[in-house]
Design a protein around this motif. Structure first.
Motif, PDB file in Angstrom:
ATOM      1  N   LEU A   1     -56.209  14.712  44.868  1.00 41.86           N
ATOM      2  CA  LEU A   1     -55.615  13.441  44.458  1.00 41.86           C
ATOM      3  C   LEU A   1     -55.621  13.287  42.935  1.00 41.86           C
ATOM      4  O   LEU A   1     -54.648  12.819  42.345  1.00 41.86           O
ATOM      5  N   THR A   2     -56.729  13.677  42.293  1.00 39.34           N
ATOM      6  CA  THR A   2     -56.764  13.581  40.834  1.00 39.34           C
ATOM      7  C   THR A   2     -55.805  14.577  40.191  1.00 39.34           C
ATOM      8  O   THR A   2     -55.247  14.314  39.127  1.00 39.34           O
TER       9      THR A   2
ATOM     10  N   ALA B   1     -52.487  12.926  40.129  1.00 41.67           N
ATOM     11  CA  ALA B   1     -52.440  11.922  39.071  1.00 41.67           C
ATOM     12  C   ALA B   1     -52.317  12.581  37.697  1.00 41.67           C
ATOM     13  O   ALA B   1     -51.565  12.114  36.830  1.00 41.67           O
TER      14      ALA B   1
ATOM     15  N   LEU C   1     -49.952  12.282  34.165  1.00 44.96           N
ATOM     16  CA  LEU C   1     -50.582  11.685  32.983  1.00 44.96           C
ATOM     17  C   LEU C   1     -50.822  12.657  31.835  1.00 44.96           C
ATOM     18  O   LEU C   1     -50.788  12.247  30.664  1.00 44.96           O
TER      19      LEU C   1
ATOM     20  N   PHE D   1     -58.401   5.036  33.364  1.00 46.85           N
ATOM     21  CA  PHE D   1     -58.035   5.752  34.593  1.00 46.85           C
ATOM     22  C   PHE D   1     -57.796   7.224  34.294  1.00 46.85           C
ATOM     23  O   PHE D   1     -58.240   8.106  35.045  1.00 46.85           O
ATOM     24  N   PHE D   2     -57.118   7.509  33.184  1.00 47.14           N
ATOM     25  CA  PHE D   2     -56.869   8.891  32.769  1.00 47.14           C
ATOM     26  C   PHE D   2     -58.187   9.622  32.522  1.00 47.14           C
ATOM     27  O   PHE D   2     -58.363  10.783  32.914  1.00 47.14           O
TER      28      PHE D   2
ATOM     29  N   VAL E   1     -59.977  10.288  36.103  1.00 45.98           N
ATOM     30  CA  VAL E   1     -59.374  11.341  36.930  1.00 45.98           C
ATOM     31  C   VAL E   1     -59.518  12.707  36.262  1.00 45.98           C
ATOM     32  O   VAL E   1     -59.692  13.732  36.947  1.00 45.98           O
TER      33      VAL E   1
ATOM     34  N   HIS F   1     -61.620  15.605  38.131  1.00 45.74           N
ATOM     35  CA  HIS F   1     -60.896  16.834  38.460  1.00 45.74           C
ATOM     36  C   HIS F   1     -61.559  18.048  37.806  1.00 45.74           C
ATOM     37  O   HIS F   1     -61.739  19.092  38.458  1.00 45.74           O
TER      38      HIS F   1
END
Length: 280
Positions: A146-147, A150, A154, A188-189, A192, A196
């Motif tokens: 999921l990361t 994302a 990003l 958020f960046f 993740v 990750h």
């Protein structure tokens, strides 16, 4: 192999025998299979290791604005631009370094896409495996997946400005980028990225080192601690850049100049500053 399995395997021509499963007997197509997938897997692991270790260097570099202030961060940026060689900031050196990392990111992303579900049915199957197994490492793999999705959206907007406009790297320029952004997106960046990267390093350790159960448990605890520390350090760094961006916005400038390089000079040269770069 039990006799029960042998009896069942005889009922279906497509069901492999115990010998085939364990020893690979009768796998006649094995010699003709390409090794490209295996080499791609090795390359994915290699690029992932490079990027995972780079996150530690990146954190030390960016968080310098917190533990050293804007002058230290400016000095580190100047060092990567070759300023201490001849007193000139060579922008192409910034672009070259960012470009190398950019290429590694692209290669890693393309190789990782091989394992992404290609349709909704594959996604449901993958999610079903996760719900069925309910294993800690499976959960972490799901988080990394999921990361990774994302980060695909990003990481490139984050790197492209530095690649195409290296002048945007500095206390004020980088601060303005944070100051004019939505802070929740920046945080958020950060989250993740660290999740990750740190889970990726853990999974590389599990995949290539084959640790014992005790070592695995220790590695999991270490991964959790390191991930939390990276997120905390990164959060303080974000707040530091936000303050620097606010200061730059009020001053109406994007270029930060240390006090000892200003005209007139407003601060003494630091002890570590080369004598050959001091103004007469």
């Amino acid at each position: 192999m039990s006799d029960d399995f042998k009896d069942i395997s005889k009922r279906y021509s497509v069901t492999p025998t115990g010998e085939t499963i364990i020893n690979g007997v009768d796998l006649t197509e094995t010699k003709n299979r390409s090794k490209a997938y295996a080499w791609c897997d090795v390359l994915q692991s290699g690029t992932g290791l490079i990027l995972g270790l780079f996150l530690f260097c990146h954190m030390a570099f960016t968080s310098s604005i917190v533990w050293g202030g804007k002058d230290i961060f400016w000095s580190l940026v100047a060092f990567t631009g070759g300023y201490f060689f001849d007193g000139v900031d060579h922008l192409w050196m910034h672009s070259l370094f960012v470009g190398i990392i950019f290429v590694v990111v692209i290669v890693h992303a393309i190789l990782a896409l091989r394992k992404f579900p290609t349709n909704y049915r594959a996604f449901r199957t993958m999610r079903g495996h996760y719900k069925l197994l309910r294993h800690g490492d499976t959960t972490w793999w799901w988080i990394q997946f999921l990361t990774g999705v994302a980060l695909t959206a990003l990481v490139f907007p984050h790197m492209l400005p530095m690649l195409t406009n290296p002048e945007a790297i500095g206390p004020y320029a980088s601060g303005l980028e944070v100051y004019h952004s939505w802070l929740w997106v920046v945080f958020f960046f950060l989250i993740v990225t660290e999740l990750h990267g740190m889970i990726g390093l853990y999974r590389l350790y599990m995949k290539w080192c084959g640790p014992s159960n005790a070592a695995r448990a220790t590695a999991r605890k270490l991964t959790i601690v390191v991930t939390a520390l990276m997120i905390v350090c990164g959060s303080f760094a974000i707040l530091g850049y936000n303050d620097a961006g606010k200061e730059a916005a009020q001053a109406g400038t994007e270029k930060y100049v240390p006090g000892w390089l200003q005209t007139p000079q407003t601060a003494p040269y630091p002890d570590w500053w080369p004598d050959r770069l001091k103004k007469n």
